[in-house]
Design an enzyme around this catalytic site. Sequence first.
Site, short mmCIF file in Angstrom:
data_model
loop_
_atom_site.label_atom_id
_atom_site.label_comp_id
_atom_site.label_asym_id
_atom_site.label_seq_id
_atom_site.Cartn_x
_atom_site.Cartn_y
_atom_site.Cartn_z
N ASP A 1 0.86 -1.19 0.00
CA ASP A 1 0.00 0.00 0.00
C ASP A 1 0.88 1.23 0.00
O ASP A 1 1.99 1.20 0.54
CB ASP A 1 -0.91 0.01 1.23
CG ASP A 1 -1.97 -1.07 1.19
OD1 ASP A 1 -2.46 -1.39 0.09
OD2 ASP A 1 -2.32 -1.60 2.25
N ASP B 1 -7.08 -1.18 -4.50
CA ASP B 1 -8.12 -0.76 -3.56
C ASP B 1 -8.99 0.34 -4.14
O ASP B 1 -10.21 0.36 -3.95
CB ASP B 1 -7.49 -0.27 -2.25
CG ASP B 1 -6.68 -1.34 -1.54
OD1 ASP B 1 -7.01 -2.53 -1.70
OD2 ASP B 1 -5.72 -0.99 -0.83
#
Length: 198
Positions: free
Chosen positions: A145, A179
Amino acid sequence: MSFNKALFLAIVVIIIDQISKIYIKTTYAIYGGFEVLGLDWFRIHFIENEGMAWGVELPGNYGKLLLTVFRIIAVAGIIYWLNDSVKKKGSKILIVAIALILAGAVGNIIDSVFYGVLFNDSHGQIATLFSDEPYGTWFHGKVVDMFYFPIWRGNLPNWLPFWGGEQFTFFNAIFNVADVAISVGVGLLILFNKKVFK
């Protein structure tokens, strides 16, 4: 929209997701990054998680494996849903939304399945792709991430129950392109639900 066009969209998103993750992982050590355009509230901040939303982990030795297997089964279901929607001439919004959800799911599965054997550890060093000393095993990779938007940071008012006076960051989540694709896909389904689900 045809199935091939939807699949092409998904593949483009997956490629962008993987390029961004590999770039971050081979450029920064864990927790490294920078402010985008000098903005304090928009940062690239490299972290890794076990693969569930918000960094939640399944307990036990087989939690990660179960999560990855579940995701693979879910992707098969999403592909079926996409194909079925195309055959039934579903709206373009529906097909784009499903393609984005598919791309996001596959993007994070790639991390979970392969990254443990492709990269060495990112702690205190920049990871190497195709390392001789990988940090994990098949199906036990960590999801990369990097997008971080700490729009507001400060102490909450004392009069708030439970959390009064505690430090708080508004938008504390750190996420990736996959995401974003899932969120946009789900957002389209919610926003246009009457048009999408006739």
